[in-house]
Design an enzyme around this catalytic site. Structure first.
Site, PDB file in Angstrom:
ATOM      1  N   LYS A   1       0.829  -1.203   0.000  1.00 33.00           N
ATOM      2  CA  LYS A   1       0.000   0.000   0.000  1.00 33.00           C
ATOM      3  C   LYS A   1       0.871   1.263   0.000  1.00 33.00           C
ATOM      4  CE  LYS A   1      -3.651   0.114   2.776  1.00 33.00           C
ATOM      5  NZ  LYS A   1      -5.021   0.483   2.409  1.00 33.00           N
TER       6      LYS A   1
ATOM      7  N   ARG B   1      -3.494   2.821   8.740  1.00 38.35           N
ATOM      8  CA  ARG B   1      -3.767   1.502   8.159  1.00 38.35           C
ATOM      9  C   ARG B   1      -2.501   0.653   8.068  1.00 38.35           C
ATOM     10  NH1 ARG B   1      -8.582   2.333   4.650  1.00 38.35           N
ATOM     11  NH2 ARG B   1      -8.807   4.574   4.503  1.00 38.35           N
TER      12      ARG B   1
ATOM     13  N   GLY C   1      -8.144  -7.289   5.069  1.00 39.12           N
ATOM     14  CA  GLY C   1      -8.967  -7.359   6.277  1.00 39.12           C
ATOM     15  C   GLY C   1      -8.327  -8.100   7.445  1.00 39.12           C
TER      16      GLY C   1
ATOM     17  N   MET D   1      -5.590  -7.240   9.178  1.00 39.72           N
ATOM     18  CA  MET D   1      -4.996  -6.399  10.221  1.00 39.72           C
ATOM     19  C   MET D   1      -5.917  -5.205  10.483  1.00 39.72           C
ATOM     20  SD  MET D   1      -0.958  -6.656   9.410  1.00 39.72           S
ATOM     21  CE  MET D   1      -1.071  -6.562   7.651  1.00 39.72           C
TER      22      MET D   1
ATOM     23  N   ARG E   1      -3.458  -1.272  -6.042  1.00 42.73           N
ATOM     24  CA  ARG E   1      -2.605  -2.449  -5.841  1.00 42.73           C
ATOM     25  C   ARG E   1      -2.951  -3.446  -6.931  1.00 42.73           C
ATOM     26  NH1 ARG E   1      -5.645  -4.430  -0.319  1.00 42.73           N
ATOM     27  NH2 ARG E   1      -7.676  -4.673  -1.247  1.00 42.73           N
TER      28      ARG E   1
ATOM     29  N   HIS F   1     -14.945  -8.326   1.822  1.00 41.01           N
ATOM     30  CA  HIS F   1     -13.823  -9.144   2.257  1.00 41.01           C
ATOM     31  C   HIS F   1     -14.013 -10.614   1.848  1.00 41.01           C
ATOM     32  CE1 HIS F   1     -12.788 -12.064   5.370  1.00 41.01           C
ATOM     33  NE2 HIS F   1     -11.570 -11.615   5.118  1.00 41.01           N
TER      34      HIS F   1
ATOM     35  N   SER G   1      14.311 -42.855 -14.096  1.00 42.59           N
ATOM     36  CA  SER G   1      13.171 -42.044 -13.659  1.00 42.59           C
ATOM     37  C   SER G   1      13.214 -41.984 -12.141  1.00 42.59           C
ATOM     38  CB  SER G   1      11.858 -42.653 -14.142  1.00 42.59           C
ATOM     39  OG  SER G   1      10.794 -41.868 -13.675  1.00 42.59           O
TER      40      SER G   1
ATOM     41  N   CYS H   1       9.052 -39.228 -11.608  1.00 41.80           N
ATOM     42  CA  CYS H   1       7.653 -39.653 -11.654  1.00 41.80           C
ATOM     43  C   CYS H   1       7.045 -39.748 -10.261  1.00 41.80           C
ATOM     44  CB  CYS H   1       7.507 -40.965 -12.411  1.00 41.80           C
ATOM     45  SG  CYS H   1       8.375 -42.332 -11.634  1.00 41.80           S
TER      46      CYS H   1
ATOM     47  N   TYR I   1      12.462 -34.484 -18.251  1.00 42.86           N
ATOM     48  CA  TYR I   1      11.016 -34.319 -18.147  1.00 42.86           C
ATOM     49  C   TYR I   1      10.529 -34.558 -16.723  1.00 42.86           C
ATOM     50  CZ  TYR I   1      10.650 -39.405 -18.024  1.00 42.86           C
ATOM     51  OH  TYR I   1      10.782 -40.710 -17.656  1.00 42.86           O
TER      52      TYR I   1
HETATM   53  C1  PEP Z   1       8.061 -43.290  -6.338  1.00 42.41           C
HETATM   54  O1  PEP Z   1       8.473 -44.027  -5.466  1.00 42.41           O
HETATM   55  O2  PEP Z   1       8.312 -42.076  -6.383  1.00 42.41           O
HETATM   56  C2  PEP Z   1       7.165 -43.814  -7.392  1.00 42.41           C
HETATM   57  C3  PEP Z   1       6.773 -43.048  -8.385  1.00 42.41           C
HETATM   58  O3  PEP Z   1       6.702 -45.074  -7.246  1.00 42.41           O
HETATM   59  P1  PEP Z   1       5.528 -45.503  -6.262  1.00 42.41           P
HETATM   60  O4  PEP Z   1       4.901 -44.259  -5.739  1.00 42.41           O
HETATM   61  O5  PEP Z   1       4.604 -46.318  -7.065  1.00 42.41           O
HETATM   62  O6  PEP Z   1       6.267 -46.278  -5.226  1.00 42.41           O
END
Ligand code: PEP
Ligand code: MG
Length: 902
Positions: A27, A97, A106, A108, A364, A482, A792, A859, A879
């Site tokens: 502000k 303020r 809202g 404070m 803002r 709010h 992975s 993953c 990835y």
């Molecule tokens: C992991 O362990 O990160 C994984 C992807 O395999 P899971 O969760 O199936 O053990």
């Protein structure tokens, strides 16, 4: 620490500027910037966030020199305004303020009309020639000040219904009843004068202290209360939810009061330079004639639309500012354009018209829903106001979630029983059971119930319940109340100003247009249209692909990101969904769920309890046709893209947790004695199954499982290849800790691939790689990479085994760890970059030492978490892979990582 504590602004100049948000708060920095831009801003000064930090570090004392700086700035304000603070003949009044780096609407405290005393009120009456107005301002000051400074900031916790604010409001109601009037505005100057005397006595009786009659004492009381409110309960709660650090502190803004309630040529309003709910590029806002700003925000009066364009079915009968004060509206419109062009972003502005003169009180960056954020970013970029990178940075990845939020099924909605209309404050649909208090909302939600929080108006004390609820419904308040701001910030379905509701919190009932509903009854809200329905209407998923703004943004994300984004999917339907969202392949297809199908589970169990290899092989081969079909479906859904299929991972006993009846049935089916079967099942029992006979250890002990799965994958690949479908399977071995384990499995897989290619007389490409999900795998990644064609990172197991936390049981102690700040967040949600991250970096490094171009992904759950995605980008992964509904989030987060780091 900076040595300047106070920054002046006003009269076309300022000590600060927009970039000084950390020091001056959002502000304060923007008030300075507006002054520099020549926008009319009531003059004032900002006390820095450093003072707040000092205040808390030094037993609530102020730094030396603050007092002198405040006086000096006050003098400058007096010079600009031609008034004097505390002067009985020509008094200056100020507002006090809060203002943190990041807006905390809202959460404070604020005190208005500071500087009014029994002495200075005479000057105000003379100046305004309006005694009624002056006493109205005085009674508002007493209410706010006694509540904020004398009670809350003093740490007094009144009994239920005995808070000073409630007592004073009660006196006001009593007087209205006495005088037989409905509205506050009908009370006369004499009434208000009498009320002020009553108020002062009430304050003395309740709080044991006189209401301060000295302007300076009021000023310092107000400043202290704002600093105190940084550590108020609701501010702390809000910071927790929003992840705002406690150390930031708030600034305090002291600013000349301008009044929107000085008569019919005065007004006040709140507006957005674009529609914050939809993103549409129209000036959008609300105003109230003859009112103070708090009347708009607190939701005690339902405000009027600011312009003709902003009128809806529900507000078309109300006067717009555009029609009532066209010249001032034109001036305001020019300022809002100037501000948006200057900041290159949608602004949330507050203004007051005092006796025909326009003042800007605040600007803002406006909070917005996810869909609005995307639309504004895309439209501003297309208009050349911002570039693609800025557009991408404008949308929080988590906001894309709102695109994925369900809407009320439009077909069902047509025939549903509409209970009431309100203002569409937060988009999407929500259904749940009615609860009337924030505590109930939080409690019911904790038990897994879907609830809708229904309140007259949501005060900031309700934040935890609002957070827990599926949706929020209030009887009062406008689009800028709010409740609406907070809900929108979270992208939560919300309807406000639903005036047909008559809520009785005490008996936990509400009546609406002749219907009586009680706690626990189901209702459905359409927050996009502002409609409330009886019962539980089905919700449908939104249609992302047809949103042109979203498509533009995603195209830009694709252009700027370096990381690929794949999905974790186990079925053709999930794969297709993820592909529609932009997934570039499957990063993890877990095969275990496929075995739980009723048609297959008995073959699986037969395999598990088999006593010798021959019987085991016979049983497992029964599963081959099913698995082949599974893989055909998934590979086809991802035609042209890589599909990583992981071999069976979980402990075997998970497939044979049977009750007595099931044991009986299975023994009859398999022709095995019940006692033998039980003994075999018992022998599979493990004390630590997550560290037990699972992952590649299964395939090593029972190679026929690996053979069957590899055969199913390759037969599906061969068949699809012969049909001209381009598929790229990647076979992945789980839970590998040494190169020998991997090698053992890889040989089997390659052998099977060779056999299938010969048998079917088809050539196809495939890769064999491994999960990296054990610390040892990271340590010897260079050895594993000799034959592994891809890695992975399974960061779920890697987090489990690095911390030694059971991923299934962390709930027992995690809340304490978070409360005590032992962990900054759940390491299973956001990657522990300091610890587990080092292992990931080592795995990448060592893997690439051996195989320069080895393909590396992630993953674990972290693949869909923006902070972890940023880490993956910095660590050079190829990835990330996440669940289908997080693919859009990952795509945007990957682009943001590239923009921020490269
Ligand atoms: C992991 O362990 O990160 C994984 C992807 O395999 P899971 O969760 O199936 O053990
Ligand atoms: Mg794992």
């Amino acid at each position: 620490m900076s040595t300047k504590y106070v920054y002046f602004f006003g009269d076309g100049k300022a000590d600060g500027k927009a970039e000084m948000k950390n020091l001056l708060g959002g502000k304060g920095a923007n008030l300075a910037e507006m002054s520099n831009l020549g926008v009319p801003v009531p003059p004032g000064f900002t006390i820095t966030t450093d003072v707040c930090t000092y205040y808390y570090d030094n037993g609530k004392k102020y730094p030396n020199g603050l007092d002198a700086e405040v006086k000096e700035s006050l003098k400058k304000v007096e010079e600009v305004m031609g008034t004097k603070f505390g002067d009985p003949s020509n008094p200056l009044l100020v507002s006090i303020r809060s203002g943190a780096r990041q807006s905390m609407p809202g959460m404070m405290e604020t005190v208005l009309n500071v500087g009014l005393t029994s002495n200075t009120i005479k000057g105000l009456i003379e100046k305004t020639n309006n005694e009624r107005f002056a006493y109205d301002a005085y009674r508002r000051l007493i209410t706010m000040y006694s509540d904020v400074v004398m009670e809350k900031s003093a740490g007094i916790e009144p009994a239920e219904g005995m808070a000073i604010r409630e007592q004073l409001e009660h006196e006001l109601e009593k007087m209205k009843k006495d005088r037989n009037v409905q509205a506050d505005t009908e009370l006369t100057a004499e009434d208000l004068k009498e009320l002020v005397t009553i108020y002062k006595k009430k304050v003395k009786d309740t709080l044991g202290k006189d209401f301060p009659d000295d302007a300076m004492e009021q000023l310092w009381g107000g400043i202290g209360a704002v600093f105190q409110s940084w550590n108020g309960k609701r501010a702390i709660n809000y910071r927790k939810i929003e992840g705002i650090p406690d150390e930031w502190g708030t600034a305090v803004n002291v600013q000349t009061m301008v009044f929107g309630n000085m008569g019919d040529s005065s007004a006040t309003g709140v507006a957005f330079t674009r529609n914050p709910a939809t993103g549409e590029n129209v000036f959008f806002g609300e105003w109230l004639p003859n009112a103070q700003g708090e009347d708009v925000v607190a939701g005690t009066r339902t405000p009027n639309p600011i312009n003709e364009d902003g009128k809806t079915e529900d507000t078309k009968h109300l006067d717009s500012l555009e029609s009532k004060m066209p010249e001032l509206y034109k001036q305001l419109d020019a300022i809002q354009k100037k501000l948006e062009n200057h900041y290159h972003d949608m602004q949330d502005i507050e203004f007051t018209i005092q006796d025909g003169r326009l003042w800007m009180l605040q600007t803002r960056t406006g909070k917005r829903t996810g869909p609005a954020a995307v639309r504004m970013a895309a439209e501003m970029c297309n208009a050349g106001l911002i570039d693609e990178k800025t557009a991408l940075m404008r949308v929080k990845p988590s906001q894309l979630d709102e695109f994925l939020h369900p809407m009320v099924d439009p077909e069902e909605e047509k025939t549903a029983l509409e209970l009431a209309k309100g203002l569409p404050a937060g988009p999407g649909g929500g259904h749940g059971m009615i609860v009337f208090t924030a505590d109930d909302a939080a409690e019911w939600a904790k038990k897994g119930k879907q609830v809708i929080l229904v309140r007259n108006e949501t005060s900031p004390e309700d934040v935890h319940g609002m957070h827990a609820a599926e949706a929020i419904l209030t009887a009062k308040g406008g689009m800028t109340s709010h409740a609406a701001l907070v809900a929108r910030g979270w992208g939560k379905c919300c309807i406000v100003g639903c005036s047909a509701l008559d809520i009785d919190v005490a008996s936990k009932k509400l009546s609406v247009n002749g219907e009586v509903l009680k706690e626990g009854d189901w209702i459905t809200l359409n927050g996009t249209k502002g409609r409330v329905y009886k019962g539980k209407l089905p919700l449908v998923e939104p249609d992302l692909e047809r949103n042109e703004f979203y498509s533009s943004l995603m195209n830009w994300a694709d252009k700027h990101r370096k990381l690929g984004v794949r999905t974790n999917a186990d079925s053709p339907a999930d794969a297709a969904q993820a592909r529609a969202f932009g997934a570039e392949g499957i990063g993890l297809c877990r095969t275990e769920h496929m075995f739980f199908d009723p048609k297959r589970i008995s073959a699986m169990r037969e395999m598990i309890v088999a006593e010798n290899e021959e019987n085991r092989r016979k049983a497992i081969m029964k599963l081959l046709p099913y698995q082949r079909e599974d893989f055909m479906g998934i590979l086809k859904a991802m035609e042209g893209l890589p599909v990583t299929i992981r071999l069976l991972d979980p402990p075997l006993h998970e497939f044979v947790t049977l009750d007595d009846k099931q044991v009986k049935e299975l023994s009859a089916e398999l022709g095995i004695k019940e006692s033998d079967l039980k003994a075999r099942i018992n022998s599979l029992h493990e004390l630590n199954p997550m560290l037990g006979h699972r992952g590649c250890r299964l395939g090593i002990a029972y190679p026929e499982i690996t053979e069957m799965q590899a055969r199913a994958i390759f037969e599906a690949t061969a068949d699809l290849t012969s049909q001209g479908v381009k598929v790229f399977p990647e076979v992945m071995v789980p839970l590998v800790g040494s190169s020998n384990e991997f090698e053992n499995q890889r040989e089997l897989i390659v052998k099977t691939a060779d056999e299938v290619q010969k048998e079917k007389n088809v050539k196809f490409d495939y890769l064999v790689g491994t999960m990296i999900e054990l610390p040892r795998a990271c340590l010897v990644a260079n050895e594993i990479a000799k034959t592994a064609e891809f890695f992975s990172f399974g960061t779920n197991d890697l987090t489990q085994t690095t911390f030694g936390f059971s991923r299934d049981d962390i709930g027992g102690f995690l809340p304490k760890y978070l409360d005590h700040k032992i962990l900054p967040e759940d390491p299973f949600q956001s990657l522990d970059q300091n610890g587990v991250g080092q292992l990931v970096a080592m795995g990448v490094d060592k893997g690439r030492q051996t195989r320069k171009d080895i393909k590396i992904g992630i993953c674990g759950e972290h693949g869909g978490d923006p902070a972890s995605i940023d880490f993956c980008h910095r660590t050079g992964l190829n990835y990330v892979s996440c669940s289908p509904f997080r693919v859009p989030i990952a795509l945007l987060a990957a682009a943001q990582a590239a923009i921020e780091n490269d």
